[in-house]
Design an enzyme around this catalytic site. Structure first.
Site, PDB file in Angstrom:
ATOM      1  N   CYS A 129      -7.404  -9.938 -10.322  1.00 57.12           N
ATOM      2  CA  CYS A 129      -8.009 -11.249 -10.553  1.00 57.12           C
ATOM      3  C   CYS A 129      -7.290 -11.979 -11.678  1.00 57.12           C
ATOM      4  O   CYS A 129      -6.535 -11.402 -12.443  1.00 57.12           O
ATOM      5  CB  CYS A 129      -9.478 -11.084 -10.904  1.00 57.12           C
ATOM      6  SG  CYS A 129     -10.406 -10.072  -9.728  1.00 57.12           S
ATOM      7  N   ARG A 150      -2.973 -14.443  -8.158  1.00 56.72           N
ATOM      8  CA  ARG A 150      -3.600 -13.174  -8.533  1.00 56.72           C
ATOM      9  C   ARG A 150      -4.897 -12.915  -7.777  1.00 56.72           C
ATOM     10  O   ARG A 150      -5.454 -11.809  -7.859  1.00 56.72           O
ATOM     11  CB  ARG A 150      -3.880 -13.148 -10.040  1.00 56.72           C
ATOM     12  CG  ARG A 150      -2.635 -13.228 -10.902  1.00 56.72           C
ATOM     13  CD  ARG A 150      -3.023 -13.176 -12.372  1.00 56.72           C
ATOM     14  NE  ARG A 150      -3.582 -11.881 -12.711  1.00 56.72           N
ATOM     15  CZ  ARG A 150      -2.899 -10.854 -13.195  1.00 56.72           C
ATOM     16  NH1 ARG A 150      -1.600 -10.961 -13.380  1.00 56.72           N
ATOM     17  NH2 ARG A 150      -3.493  -9.722 -13.506  1.00 56.72           N
ATOM     18  N   TRP A 196     -10.030 -11.602  -6.739  1.00 56.12           N
ATOM     19  CA  TRP A 196      -9.573 -10.768  -5.630  1.00 56.12           C
ATOM     20  C   TRP A 196     -10.578  -9.634  -5.528  1.00 56.12           C
ATOM     21  O   TRP A 196     -10.699  -8.814  -6.433  1.00 56.12           O
ATOM     22  CB  TRP A 196      -8.167 -10.238  -5.890  1.00 56.12           C
ATOM     23  CG  TRP A 196      -7.544  -9.566  -4.704  1.00 56.12           C
ATOM     24  CD1 TRP A 196      -6.821 -10.138  -3.705  1.00 56.12           C
ATOM     25  CD2 TRP A 196      -7.564  -8.160  -4.418  1.00 56.12           C
ATOM     26  NE1 TRP A 196      -6.401  -9.195  -2.808  1.00 56.12           N
ATOM     27  CE2 TRP A 196      -6.846  -7.969  -3.207  1.00 56.12           C
ATOM     28  CE3 TRP A 196      -8.129  -7.047  -5.039  1.00 56.12           C
ATOM     29  CZ2 TRP A 196      -6.671  -6.716  -2.632  1.00 56.12           C
ATOM     30  CZ3 TRP A 196      -7.966  -5.802  -4.465  1.00 56.12           C
ATOM     31  CH2 TRP A 196      -7.233  -5.645  -3.265  1.00 56.12           C
ATOM     32  N   ASN A 230     -11.431  -8.770 -15.018  1.00 56.37           N
ATOM     33  CA  ASN A 230     -10.432  -8.237 -14.104  1.00 56.37           C
ATOM     34  C   ASN A 230     -10.395  -6.731 -14.300  1.00 56.37           C
ATOM     35  O   ASN A 230     -10.333  -6.248 -15.429  1.00 56.37           O
ATOM     36  CB  ASN A 230      -9.055  -8.844 -14.391  1.00 56.37           C
ATOM     37  CG  ASN A 230      -7.974  -8.293 -13.477  1.00 56.37           C
ATOM     38  OD1 ASN A 230      -8.261  -7.768 -12.416  1.00 56.37           O
ATOM     39  ND2 ASN A 230      -6.722  -8.411 -13.896  1.00 56.37           N
ATOM     40  N   GLY A 231     -10.445  -5.975 -13.212  1.00 53.35           N
ATOM     41  CA  GLY A 231     -10.402  -4.527 -13.320  1.00 53.35           C
ATOM     42  C   GLY A 231     -11.532  -3.886 -12.535  1.00 53.35           C
ATOM     43  O   GLY A 231     -12.156  -4.515 -11.678  1.00 53.35           O
ATOM     44  N   GLU A 237      11.948  -3.042   3.234  1.00 50.89           N
ATOM     45  CA  GLU A 237      11.573  -4.270   2.539  1.00 50.89           C
ATOM     46  C   GLU A 237      11.465  -5.439   3.503  1.00 50.89           C
ATOM     47  O   GLU A 237      10.546  -6.265   3.396  1.00 50.89           O
ATOM     48  CB  GLU A 237      12.598  -4.569   1.432  1.00 50.89           C
ATOM     49  CG  GLU A 237      12.388  -5.872   0.689  1.00 50.89           C
ATOM     50  CD  GLU A 237      11.065  -5.950  -0.059  1.00 50.89           C
ATOM     51  OE1 GLU A 237      10.708  -7.063  -0.498  1.00 50.89           O
ATOM     52  OE2 GLU A 237      10.379  -4.920  -0.194  1.00 50.89           O
ATOM     53  N   LYS A 270       8.023  -7.612   4.055  1.00 51.19           N
ATOM     54  CA  LYS A 270       7.931  -9.068   3.932  1.00 51.19           C
ATOM     55  C   LYS A 270       7.359  -9.686   5.207  1.00 51.19           C
ATOM     56  O   LYS A 270       6.509 -10.565   5.163  1.00 51.19           O
ATOM     57  CB  LYS A 270       9.312  -9.676   3.661  1.00 51.19           C
ATOM     58  CG  LYS A 270       9.844  -9.490   2.280  1.00 51.19           C
ATOM     59  CD  LYS A 270       9.026 -10.265   1.272  1.00 51.19           C
ATOM     60  CE  LYS A 270       8.932  -9.550  -0.042  1.00 51.19           C
ATOM     61  NZ  LYS A 270       8.374  -8.247  -0.092  1.00 51.19           N
ATOM     62  N   GLU A 297       3.521  -8.810   5.714  1.00 53.64           N
ATOM     63  CA  GLU A 297       2.561  -9.308   4.742  1.00 53.64           C
ATOM     64  C   GLU A 297       2.358 -10.817   4.806  1.00 53.64           C
ATOM     65  O   GLU A 297       1.297 -11.306   4.414  1.00 53.64           O
ATOM     66  CB  GLU A 297       2.920  -8.868   3.318  1.00 53.64           C
ATOM     67  CG  GLU A 297       4.182  -9.434   2.728  1.00 53.64           C
ATOM     68  CD  GLU A 297       4.489  -8.850   1.351  1.00 53.64           C
ATOM     69  OE1 GLU A 297       3.583  -8.255   0.717  1.00 53.64           O
ATOM     70  OE2 GLU A 297       5.625  -8.984   0.895  1.00 53.64           O
ATOM     71  N   HIS A 325      13.432   9.583  17.030  1.00 54.25           N
ATOM     72  CA  HIS A 325      12.518  10.696  16.750  1.00 54.25           C
ATOM     73  C   HIS A 325      11.072  10.227  16.774  1.00 54.25           C
ATOM     74  O   HIS A 325      10.264  10.600  15.920  1.00 54.25           O
ATOM     75  CB  HIS A 325      12.857  11.328  15.395  1.00 54.25           C
ATOM     76  CG  HIS A 325      14.189  11.998  15.376  1.00 54.25           C
ATOM     77  ND1 HIS A 325      14.406  13.239  15.938  1.00 54.25           N
ATOM     78  CD2 HIS A 325      15.401  11.583  14.894  1.00 54.25           C
ATOM     79  CE1 HIS A 325      15.673  13.576  15.786  1.00 54.25           C
ATOM     80  NE2 HIS A 325      16.305  12.587  15.167  1.00 54.25           N
ATOM     81  N   LYS A 341      -0.827 -10.686  -6.156  1.00 53.81           N
ATOM     82  CA  LYS A 341       0.506 -10.480  -6.721  1.00 53.81           C
ATOM     83  C   LYS A 341       0.582  -9.244  -7.610  1.00 53.81           C
ATOM     84  O   LYS A 341       1.472  -8.420  -7.468  1.00 53.81           O
ATOM     85  CB  LYS A 341       0.902 -11.725  -7.528  1.00 53.81           C
ATOM     86  CG  LYS A 341       2.291 -11.650  -8.152  1.00 53.81           C
ATOM     87  CD  LYS A 341       3.368 -11.666  -7.101  1.00 53.81           C
ATOM     88  CE  LYS A 341       4.761 -11.736  -7.703  1.00 53.81           C
ATOM     89  NZ  LYS A 341       5.792 -11.631  -6.661  1.00 53.81           N
TER      90      LYS A 341
END
Length: 610
Positions: free
Chosen positions: A2, A27, A74, A100-101, A484, A488, A491, A507, A605
């Protein structure tokens, strides 16, 4: 996760609080709210949704006051809703709190407070804090002592800010979640991250775990949990306000893709001398000579950069492994005095990576943080810090920080190899041409600029927009780039995308390949013939294949249906250039789908909770 903003000073606080919330929306954006202290007491406005929803509410029901706190959420405890949005207050509205937390003992505290007659309105863990403060106020404590008493009861991680009715102050504390003070002539700010108030001031004070701060019109006072005074001096950040704004761009992600040439120049500048020796001032000469092996810990995009860096070290004959930080903290690898643990974290606040860093405390291993943020927790807690110098990155999907992390890790690999006089494999056997690598590293900013400027990925995003799945494959340094690229894509488009080592395709994953599965293959100029075999296996099942690789690679170009070229550089760096194409491919695919590119659903983020 957050975002917290607080402000105290002359004139009204609401406009600056809203600016801070917009700057922090990366955030968290499930809900947002503010509380101000004024002659009426404490007034709160909060609303589910993004900050625009809060702005609309404030237009309908305005409030004002010189002191205030704000929050963009968030969700961790409780679904997104008006009731679960912060700030939270006690029963009588005497105090308002943003947090936040995660407060791990909130159930026990809530039950205790309910038994004492307190009534709760939300499902959040945060709401126990204002009620704890109110209970202490009822016992005759002043707000500062009541705030301290509440903090002492909490278990878990937190950054908390509070205002109290009738008191011209903001009270705050942190433990495991970031907080930074901003100092200006007319106001003082407190936030989760510098971009929140960067357009108002560049003078900052970084708080540390277990700091308690009281901010007033006269400035700030920092103490420990017992009330003893602490010295937390201010410094000037080297970010410009425009760095944290979109300007003419539609999205931060596209702006930050385009900023990669500048970010890479900053990552490399002054770190290679005229004699081709890597100069990392963080390490005195000879300090890395006794390192036997390097263990990287990281999550997400930083994990892929760490994988890339690990391969560069191994090319130089140095033992290296990579561990996911969310596993290493609980299942650590054996380490000793010859081990260097490298924590790679863009924000320097990633909870899992910090847990891994702390797992090294008490061992003989040395620790290094590779991060973008001066003053971050990782930078303070590691033995040494290597800054990637990418500047602020606002888009949730990391772009320029990946490139800068890889560049910094390439320099680290060369520095360790220099000190150990490591002997790489002969170039003919797949080894490293060191002088060419350093030359190409210097010209990497110009090379990536040409890739970004070409933007050939738009045409392919349009052509393959209706595919069922997207498989990304690569070999060597192309493998972390494939991972990566898939990250990208998934997401920000929300489409199914997976990354694989090229040889892994047969495989198991090949069973999922159909004519509506797009395969994106990264070529680096090394072992491309094996990757071409894997491409042919996919094509024989009807899959269209996009290749990304060196401009001069005729064989790779002829093996695929579409080819995006990058300037010819040593194979060790080709992946960085290929990754820029993959970023653009994901960006355009998301734009065609009208996705929230900078704020993808369910993601934030800075992951400051485990």
């Amino acid at each position: 996760m957050c975002g917290i903003i607080a402000r105290i000073g002359e004139n009204g606080a609401v406009d600056e609080l809203m600016t801070g919330l917009r700057n922090l929306e990366y955030r968290g954006y499930d809900s947002a709210g503010i509380a101000v202290a004024n002659e009426h007491g404490i007034e709160v406005r909060k609303r589910e949704g993004e900050t625009d929803a809060l702005h609309a509410l404030l237009s309908e029901s305005p409030i004002d006051g010189p002191i205030g706190i704000g929050h963009t959420r968030w969700s961790t405890h409780g679904r997104p809703s008006d009731a679960n949005a912060h700030p939270h207050t006690d029963d009588d509205g005497r105090v308002a709190v943003v947090h936040n937390g995660i407060i791990r003992n909130h159930d026990r505290l809530r039950n205790e407070l309910v038994a004492r007659g307190h009534e709760f309105e939300s499902e959040t863990d945060t709401e126990v804090v204002p009620h704890l403060v109110a209970a202490s106020l009822d016992e005759g404590l002043d707000p500062e002592d009541a705030f301290r008493a509440a903090i002492e009861r909490l278990e878990g991680s937190y950054a908390i800010a509070m205002i109290a009715e009738g008191y011209d102050a903001v009270y705050a504390a942190r433990s495991g979640s970031p907080l930074v003070i901003g100092l200006d002539d007319d106001a003082t700010y407190l936030a989760s991250d510098v971009p929140a108030f960067l357009e108002f001031t560049e003078q900052v004070v970084y708080l540390e775990d277990d700091d308690v701060v009281v901010i007033t019109d006269d400035g700030y006072r920092v103490t420990d949990l017992d009330g003893a005074a602490l010295d937390r001096s201010s410094e000037v950040v080297d970010w410009a306000a425009g760095d944290a704004q979109k300007g003419a761009y539609n999205h931060f992600m596209r702006k930050e893709i385009d900023e990669q040439p500048v970010a890479l120049r900053q990552a490399i500048e002054g770190r290679i001398d005229d004699d081709d020796r890597v100069d990392l001032s963080v390490f005195p000469n000879g300090e890395l000579a006794e390192i036997d092996d390097v263990v990287f810990v990281a999550c997400g995009t930083s994990y892929h950069a760490a994988m890339y860096g690990s391969r560069l070290l191994r090319r130089r004959g140095i033992r290296s492994t990579v561990a996911r930080a969310n596993e290493f903290a609980y299942d650590p690898l054996p380490v000793d005095e010859g081990t260097l643990i490298v924590a790679v974290t863009q924000s320097g606040e990633t909870a899992d990576t910090l847990a891994s860093l702390r797992a090294a405390v008490g061992t003989d291993a040395r620790t290094l943080a590779v991060t973008n943020v001066v003053g971050s927790t990782a930078a303070r807690e590691a033995d040494e810090t290597l800054f990637i110098r990418a500047g602020p990155e606002i888009g949730v999907a990391a772009t320029k920080t990946f490139s800068s992390q890889v560049a910094a890790l390439a320099l680290l690999a060369e520095r360790i190899a220099d000190e150990q006089e490591a002997v790489p494999l002969p170039v003919a056997d797949g080894g490293l041409d060191r002088s060419q690598l350093l030359a190409d590293l210097r010209r990497l900013p110009d090379a990536i600029e040409s890739v970004v400027a070409s933007d050939d990925a738009l045409r392919l995003a349009e052509r393959y927009r209706d595919a069922d799945s997207y498989f990304f494959i690569g070999r060597g340094v192309g493998y972390p780039v494939a991972l990566e690229g898939a990250l990208k894509f998934k997401e920000i488009t929300y489409d199914h995308a997976e990354g694989f080592a090229a040889g892994q395709l047969k495989h198991g994953p090949l069973a999922l390949v159909t004519s509506n599965t797009v395969v994106i293959a990264t070529f680096t100029g090394r072992n491309d013939e094996q990757t071409i075999h894997n491409v042919q296996e996919a094509k024989s099942r009807g899959a269209p294949v996009i290749g990304i690789g060196p401009e001069s690679s005729t064989a790779a170009r002829e093996a695929v249906d579409e080819y995006l070229s990058v300037p010819d550089v040593v194979p060790e760096l080709a992946g960085v250039l290929a990754n820029a194409h993959l970023q653009l491919l994901a960006y355009h695919a998301a734009e065609l789908r009208d996705r929230a590119i900078d704020k993808p659903r369910n993601l934030a983020k800075s992951v400051t909770v485990e």
